[in-house]
Design an enzyme around this catalytic site. Structure first.
Site, PDB file in Angstrom:
ATOM      1  N   ASP A  32       0.845  -1.198   0.000  1.00  0.00           N
ATOM      2  CA  ASP A  32       0.000   0.000   0.000  1.00  0.00           C
ATOM      3  C   ASP A  32       0.878   1.245   0.000  1.00  0.00           C
ATOM      4  O   ASP A  32       0.562   2.249  -0.638  1.00  0.00           O
ATOM      5  CB  ASP A  32      -0.891   0.033   1.251  1.00  0.00           C
ATOM      6  CG  ASP A  32      -1.978  -1.020   1.180  1.00  0.00           C
ATOM      7  OD1 ASP A  32      -2.045  -1.711   0.147  1.00  0.00           O
ATOM      8  OD2 ASP A  32      -2.741  -1.142   2.162  1.00  0.00           O
ATOM      9  N   ASP A  36       0.801   4.231  -2.693  1.00  0.00           N
ATOM     10  CA  ASP A  36       0.576   5.639  -2.327  1.00  0.00           C
ATOM     11  C   ASP A  36       1.705   6.529  -2.828  1.00  0.00           C
ATOM     12  O   ASP A  36       1.491   7.691  -3.180  1.00  0.00           O
ATOM     13  CB  ASP A  36       0.418   5.781  -0.810  1.00  0.00           C
ATOM     14  CG  ASP A  36      -0.907   5.204  -0.344  1.00  0.00           C
ATOM     15  OD1 ASP A  36      -1.783   5.010  -1.189  1.00  0.00           O
ATOM     16  OD2 ASP A  36      -1.043   4.937   0.863  1.00  0.00           O
ATOM     17  N   SER A  81     -36.057  -5.977 -10.178  1.00  0.00           N
ATOM     18  CA  SER A  81     -35.750  -6.623  -8.894  1.00  0.00           C
ATOM     19  C   SER A  81     -35.856  -8.136  -9.098  1.00  0.00           C
ATOM     20  O   SER A  81     -36.321  -8.594 -10.134  1.00  0.00           O
ATOM     21  CB  SER A  81     -36.712  -6.141  -7.819  1.00  0.00           C
ATOM     22  OG  SER A  81     -38.017  -6.186  -8.315  1.00  0.00           O
ATOM     23  N   LEU A  82     -35.420  -8.866  -8.117  1.00  0.00           N
ATOM     24  CA  LEU A  82     -35.453 -10.325  -8.235  1.00  0.00           C
ATOM     25  C   LEU A  82     -36.531 -10.895  -7.327  1.00  0.00           C
ATOM     26  O   LEU A  82     -36.767 -10.378  -6.246  1.00  0.00           O
ATOM     27  CB  LEU A  82     -34.103 -10.919  -7.806  1.00  0.00           C
ATOM     28  CG  LEU A  82     -32.893 -10.607  -8.667  1.00  0.00           C
ATOM     29  CD1 LEU A  82     -31.654 -11.265  -8.080  1.00  0.00           C
ATOM     30  CD2 LEU A  82     -33.107 -11.091 -10.090  1.00  0.00           C
ATOM     31  N   GLU A 113     -24.127 -17.005  -7.710  1.00  0.00           N
ATOM     32  CA  GLU A 113     -23.157 -16.127  -7.036  1.00  0.00           C
ATOM     33  C   GLU A 113     -23.774 -15.540  -5.777  1.00  0.00           C
ATOM     34  O   GLU A 113     -25.000 -15.523  -5.628  1.00  0.00           O
ATOM     35  CB  GLU A 113     -22.640 -15.035  -7.971  1.00  0.00           C
ATOM     36  CG  GLU A 113     -23.671 -14.041  -8.433  1.00  0.00           C
ATOM     37  CD  GLU A 113     -23.011 -12.935  -9.274  1.00  0.00           C
ATOM     38  OE1 GLU A 113     -22.291 -12.124  -8.688  1.00  0.00           O
ATOM     39  OE2 GLU A 113     -23.236 -12.911 -10.493  1.00  0.00           O
ATOM     40  N   LYS A 115     -25.317 -13.137  -3.033  1.00  0.00           N
ATOM     41  CA  LYS A 115     -26.090 -11.889  -3.100  1.00  0.00           C
ATOM     42  C   LYS A 115     -25.557 -10.978  -2.004  1.00  0.00           C
ATOM     43  O   LYS A 115     -25.795 -11.209  -0.819  1.00  0.00           O
ATOM     44  CB  LYS A 115     -27.574 -12.185  -2.883  1.00  0.00           C
ATOM     45  CG  LYS A 115     -28.431 -10.976  -3.123  1.00  0.00           C
ATOM     46  CD  LYS A 115     -29.892 -11.341  -3.208  1.00  0.00           C
ATOM     47  CE  LYS A 115     -30.714 -10.157  -3.649  1.00  0.00           C
ATOM     48  NZ  LYS A 115     -30.459  -8.929  -2.923  1.00  0.00           N
ATOM     49  N   ASP A 117     -25.063  -7.870   0.445  1.00  0.00           N
ATOM     50  CA  ASP A 117     -26.029  -7.023   1.143  1.00  0.00           C
ATOM     51  C   ASP A 117     -25.586  -5.572   1.004  1.00  0.00           C
ATOM     52  O   ASP A 117     -24.873  -5.042   1.848  1.00  0.00           O
ATOM     53  CB  ASP A 117     -26.056  -7.443   2.617  1.00  0.00           C
ATOM     54  CG  ASP A 117     -27.411  -7.214   3.224  1.00  0.00           C
ATOM     55  OD1 ASP A 117     -28.295  -6.714   2.515  1.00  0.00           O
ATOM     56  OD2 ASP A 117     -27.580  -7.535   4.405  1.00  0.00           O
ATOM     57  N   ARG A 136     -30.296   2.677  -7.997  1.00  0.00           N
ATOM     58  CA  ARG A 136     -31.382   1.980  -8.682  1.00  0.00           C
ATOM     59  C   ARG A 136     -32.664   2.812  -8.698  1.00  0.00           C
ATOM     60  O   ARG A 136     -33.395   2.803  -9.671  1.00  0.00           O
ATOM     61  CB  ARG A 136     -31.633   0.649  -7.978  1.00  0.00           C
ATOM     62  CG  ARG A 136     -32.731  -0.145  -8.592  1.00  0.00           C
ATOM     63  CD  ARG A 136     -32.894  -1.480  -7.896  1.00  0.00           C
ATOM     64  NE  ARG A 136     -33.958  -2.221  -8.526  1.00  0.00           N
ATOM     65  CZ  ARG A 136     -35.245  -2.017  -8.287  1.00  0.00           C
ATOM     66  NH1 ARG A 136     -35.617  -1.121  -7.407  1.00  0.00           N
ATOM     67  NH2 ARG A 136     -36.164  -2.721  -8.921  1.00  0.00           N
ATOM     68  N   TYR A 224     -22.288  -7.377 -11.362  1.00  0.00           N
ATOM     69  CA  TYR A 224     -22.919  -8.670 -11.617  1.00  0.00           C
ATOM     70  C   TYR A 224     -23.724  -8.745 -12.906  1.00  0.00           C
ATOM     71  O   TYR A 224     -24.255  -9.791 -13.232  1.00  0.00           O
ATOM     72  CB  TYR A 224     -23.775  -9.120 -10.439  1.00  0.00           C
ATOM     73  CG  TYR A 224     -24.858  -8.145  -9.996  1.00  0.00           C
ATOM     74  CD1 TYR A 224     -25.929  -7.827 -10.819  1.00  0.00           C
ATOM     75  CD2 TYR A 224     -24.803  -7.581  -8.733  1.00  0.00           C
ATOM     76  CE1 TYR A 224     -26.910  -6.954 -10.396  1.00  0.00           C
ATOM     77  CE2 TYR A 224     -25.790  -6.706  -8.298  1.00  0.00           C
ATOM     78  CZ  TYR A 224     -26.840  -6.394  -9.138  1.00  0.00           C
ATOM     79  OH  TYR A 224     -27.816  -5.531  -8.713  1.00  0.00           O
ATOM     80  N   LYS A 313     -32.692 -16.791  -0.458  1.00  0.00           N
ATOM     81  CA  LYS A 313     -32.256 -16.123   0.781  1.00  0.00           C
ATOM     82  C   LYS A 313     -31.815 -17.137   1.837  1.00  0.00           C
ATOM     83  O   LYS A 313     -32.419 -18.198   1.960  1.00  0.00           O
ATOM     84  CB  LYS A 313     -33.410 -15.288   1.354  1.00  0.00           C
ATOM     85  CG  LYS A 313     -33.848 -14.140   0.466  1.00  0.00           C
ATOM     86  CD  LYS A 313     -32.734 -13.131   0.346  1.00  0.00           C
ATOM     87  CE  LYS A 313     -33.121 -11.827  -0.263  1.00  0.00           C
ATOM     88  NZ  LYS A 313     -33.728 -10.877   0.595  1.00  0.00           N
ATOM     89  N   CYS A 410     -31.208   3.749  39.177  1.00  0.00           N
ATOM     90  CA  CYS A 410     -31.421   4.844  40.145  1.00  0.00           C
ATOM     91  C   CYS A 410     -31.971   4.360  41.480  1.00  0.00           C
ATOM     92  O   CYS A 410     -32.200   5.165  42.377  1.00  0.00           O
ATOM     93  CB  CYS A 410     -32.356   5.886  39.542  1.00  0.00           C
ATOM     94  SG  CYS A 410     -34.054   5.306  39.424  1.00  0.00           S
ATOM     95  N   CYS A 425     -39.458   1.279  36.065  1.00  0.00           N
ATOM     96  CA  CYS A 425     -38.807   2.047  37.124  1.00  0.00           C
ATOM     97  C   CYS A 425     -39.680   3.271  37.365  1.00  0.00           C
ATOM     98  O   CYS A 425     -40.129   3.916  36.414  1.00  0.00           O
ATOM     99  CB  CYS A 425     -37.412   2.465  36.651  1.00  0.00           C
ATOM    100  SG  CYS A 425     -36.787   3.943  37.460  1.00  0.00           S
ATOM    101  N   CYS A 431     -34.296   9.249  37.138  1.00  0.00           N
ATOM    102  CA  CYS A 431     -33.456   8.102  36.762  1.00  0.00           C
ATOM    103  C   CYS A 431     -32.594   8.512  35.575  1.00  0.00           C
ATOM    104  O   CYS A 431     -33.100   8.955  34.544  1.00  0.00           O
ATOM    105  CB  CYS A 431     -34.342   6.916  36.382  1.00  0.00           C
ATOM    106  SG  CYS A 431     -33.418   5.518  35.717  1.00  0.00           S
TER     107      CYS A 431
HETATM  108  O1  I6G Z   1     -30.269  -7.343  -6.696  1.00  0.00           O
HETATM  109  C1  I6G Z   1     -29.457  -8.182  -7.341  1.00  0.00           C
HETATM  110  C2  I6G Z   1     -28.387  -8.721  -6.692  1.00  0.00           C
HETATM  111  C3  I6G Z   1     -27.546  -9.597  -7.350  1.00  0.00           C
HETATM  112  C4  I6G Z   1     -29.695  -8.468  -8.705  1.00  0.00           C
HETATM  113  C5  I6G Z   1     -28.835  -9.357  -9.380  1.00  0.00           C
HETATM  114  C6  I6G Z   1     -27.749  -9.916  -8.679  1.00  0.00           C
HETATM  115  O2  I6G Z   1     -26.976 -10.731  -9.348  1.00  0.00           O
HETATM  116  C7  I6G Z   1     -25.913 -11.326  -8.662  1.00  0.00           C
HETATM  117  N1  I6G Z   1     -29.072  -9.634 -10.678  1.00  0.00           N
HETATM  118  C8  I6G Z   1     -30.115  -9.096 -11.285  1.00  0.00           C
HETATM  119  C9  I6G Z   1     -30.375  -9.439 -12.708  1.00  0.00           C
HETATM  120  C10 I6G Z   1     -30.962  -8.218 -10.622  1.00  0.00           C
HETATM  121  N2  I6G Z   1     -30.754  -7.911  -9.342  1.00  0.00           N
HETATM  122  C11 I6G Z   1     -32.117  -7.608 -11.307  1.00  0.00           C
END
Ligand code: I6G
Length: 673
Positions: A32, A36, A81-82, A113, A115, A117, A136, A224, A313, A410, A425, A431
């Protein structure tokens, strides 16, 4: 000059190459420090020869000026969305539907793959140069966050290799767990509220109007999907699209794999679930996508989700540990909440050492004792909880939990009214714990909204004997505030100004801010509308208070008790003397409450409204917002990644609204209008 231009060029190439090695290939070749050094040398040369500066230079990630607001931009193609799969059977259904639609093929190749967060972001590169980045939003339009995205070092400002004429790449911006922990330590040191989880921290960091702040946050991005591609290679599979993204220098998940059929998906899921605690970032499931793009096209979309992909999920994480002690936390209204102190245990990537036990009835029902082996659960954002005790492992020394007779903070007597689960309490603002919580609540965003009055400052003010009730806030001046440890002069002035601004409020907000037990925003609004003035509320009998819609005897008794306490009466008088004011009367509050008596549940992420905003709007229209779906729920407002609440609503045949539906219901403008 020529020599300088050549060196600048060489440095930029080296920096791009090492960034690629570090971020995309996960194979750093220099320290690193050395990296830098390259950046520093480039900076020096650019300072010496400003004519060599270009916006795509790696030194130009942070723009100079904050913007006033984010512009709205339209995505080249909608960001969908999925659908969610909560159990293996849902994945089985998904795979069956895919095969049936494709004409009963045997087994389909999927790409699986993790997902992540985080937050979905779209980035457009034109002729290889980063042009625009957007959130989005509602899927059609998002917010222009280009200046912030440019500050993420893992995102190249120029693509590598043979760049296409136009590329829209999509992925997730997230905060690694270690960076999140560091950021929260800094937040606490600065007297600011810590972020609840890495996802919120990432969202908050990306929504900064000043990119210099975003630049200090440990954000990363994993790509992705391709949104749009012009003048690029002919791609026939999703795997090839991921490889192309990597070729252009964009990070993709090292965990992405092609798998065969349902069993391949489920095996991958099991493997990743095992790896999950070791991953340096939080994931909440696995995404499966049909690999062949021609098959994706044949499958198409249903509503706003592709038929060729699903998010599987993870269930809530559970782990076994031991209850070391049960302490009692005193809340704003004096309620004593038993909290289990646990032998620290890793659950879903986070160490859990405390878990709520809710109340004494819950402890009795689950028969949890100090010393017990227990199962704890942690799901998403929610506070960890003790699911059950394991009496078969109970040691002889295990002790039954008893509610203390005196407040642990207290030493005032603790009372539990007949038929109530909660013990309180009786010390009220005498308190310290209640005082702290009362001030925190008074200053919270939906009460009097005093920005900058964090927990650490409240604690310091209480320690310094300067804060006995919210009324004391208005006696503080910036000199006193500036004398607090770690408080700068500028922050003291800002806080002082925020306290002064809070004096102008509304009656419902003020009533809510008082923190009367069981009086939430909706009840405060109802009382304000029923009586129209604080004096009428504070002098009404319990029976009169009960005439207010949705107010029962328990709430009425709490309101009466509050105003019967001379200390509270004195605080209210002092607040008014200090200049806290509002317009009384119905007109001031906007009397129309079209959703009065209706209950709504929010789930998932709405594209253009935060959960708080949606809740506030519903409550402003008179609705009650509940956390769980039941037969009495009027409608569920569901956004992306809605989970079990949506499933329950569908099961019960309850109306489901998306954001557009909610806006229509409330008569407010569509997103982006
Ligand atoms: O919200 C998402 C998370 C991960 C995704 C997604 C994804 O692919 C790894 N892929 C698609 C096509 C969409 N949402 C719509």
């Amino acid at each position: 000059m020529d020599a300088a231009a050549q060196r600048v060029q060489a440095l930029r190439e080296q920096i791009a190459q090492h960034s690629h090695l570090y971020y995309v290939l996960d194979d750093p070749r220099i320290s690193d420090f050395d990296f830098d050094e390259l950046l520093r040398e480039l900076q020096q040369l650019e300072a010496q020869y400003p004519q060599l500066l270009t916006p795509q230079s790696p030194t130009q990630r942070v723009g100079a000026t904050p913007s006033a607001a984010f512009a709205t931009v339209r995505h080249p193609a909608p960001m969908l969305s999925l659908d969610n799969a909560l159990v293996a059977a849902d994945v089985e259904d998904f795979d069956r539907r895919v095969r049936e639609r494709l004409g009963d093929v045997d087994a389909v190749h999927y790409v699986a793959e993790p997902k992540l967060d985080g937050l979905a972001v779209s980035i457009i590169y034109r002729d290889g140069q980063l042009l625009r980045a957007a959130t989005r939003g509602d899927g059609e339009q998002g917010e222009d966050i280009t200046a912030n995205i440019r500050t993420l070092r893992c995102i190249p400002l120029s693509l590598s290799g043979a760049a296409p004429a136009l590329l829209e790449a999509r992925g997730e911006v997230y905060m690694p767990v270690a960076g999140f922990a560091r950021l929260n330590e800094e937040q606490l040191r600065a007297g600011l509220k810590p972020f609840v989880n890495p996802r919120n921290a990432a969202a908050g960091s990306l929504r900064q109007l000043d990119p210099r702040i975003t630049a200090t946050r440990p954000l990363e991005m994993c790509f992705y999907a391709l949104g749009a591609l012009e003048g690029g290679p002919q791609l026939t599979t999703h795997s090839a699209a991921l490889a192309a993204l990597r070729g252009w220098g964009l990070r993709t998940s090292p965990w992405a794999r092609q798998v065969l059929g349902l069993q391949g998906c489920l095996d991958y899921f099991a493997t990743l679930q095992q790896q999950r605690p070791q991953l340096p970032y939080q994931i909440d499931g696995v995404v499966y996508k049909v690999d062949e793009l021609a098959l994706q096209e044949r499958l198409g979309f249903v509503a706003r989700a592709p038929r060729w992909a699903i998010a599987h999920k993870f269930p809530a994480e559970e782990a076994q540990t031991t209850v070391l002690a049960v302490d009692f936390q005193v809340g704003r209204t004096g309620a004593l909440t038993p909290v289990a102190r646990l032998e620290p245990v890793l659950v879903g990537g986070a160490t859990v050492s405390n878990a709520t036990l809710h109340n004494m009835d819950e402890i009795a029902r689950k028969d949890i004792r100090v010393g017990d082996a227990v199962i704890v659960r942690r799901a998403g954002d929610v506070i960890p909880e003790v699911v059950r005790a394991l009496p078969e492992h109970r040691p002889e020394s295990a002790q039954v939990v008893v509610m203390p007779g005196l407040c642990p903070v207290c030493a005032s007597p603790v009372e539990r009214s007949e038929g109530q689960a909660v013990a309180r309490c009786t010390g009220a603002l005498r308190c310290r714990a209640q005082r702290h919580e009362a001030v925190r609540h008074y200053a919270s965003r939906r009460a009097l909204n005093i920005e900058g009055l964090g927990d650490a400052i409240i604690a310091q003010l209480i320690d310094a004997d300067l804060l006995h009730s919210p009324a004391d806030l208005y006696q503080l001046d910036s000199a006193v505030l500036a004398s607090l440890p770690r408080m700068g002069e500028k922050s003291a002035q800002n806080l002082c100004a925020a306290i002064a601004v809070s004096k102008a409020t509304t009656l419902p907000r003020f009533l809510y801010a008082l923190g009367i037990a069981e009086v939430g925003e909706a009840t405060a609004g109802a009382l304000a509308r029923q009586f129209g003035s604080l004096d009428l509320i504070s002098t009404a009998t319990a029976a009169q208070i009960e005439q207010t819609p949705d107010v029962g005897p328990v709430v009425a008794a709490h309101v009466r008790q509050f105003f019967d306490d001379p200390l509270n009466v004195q605080i209210v008088a002092r607040l008014r003397e200090a200049g806290v004011h509002w317009s009384e009367g119905l007109a001031a509050e906007g009397a129309s409450l079209p959703l009065l008596g209706q209950t709504y549940v929010l789930t998932g992420t709405l594209p253009g409204l935060s959960r708080d905003e949606a809740k506030e709007m519903l409550e402003a229209a008179g609705a009650k917002v509940s956390g769980s779906v039941s037969k009495r729920t009027h409608a569920v407002v569901a956004g992306a990644e809605a989970g079990t609440k949506l499933a329950k609503a569908q099961e019960l045949g309850i109306t489901v609204l998306d954001e557009a539906g909610l806006r229509q219901l409330l008569g407010i403008a569509p997103a982006g209008a």
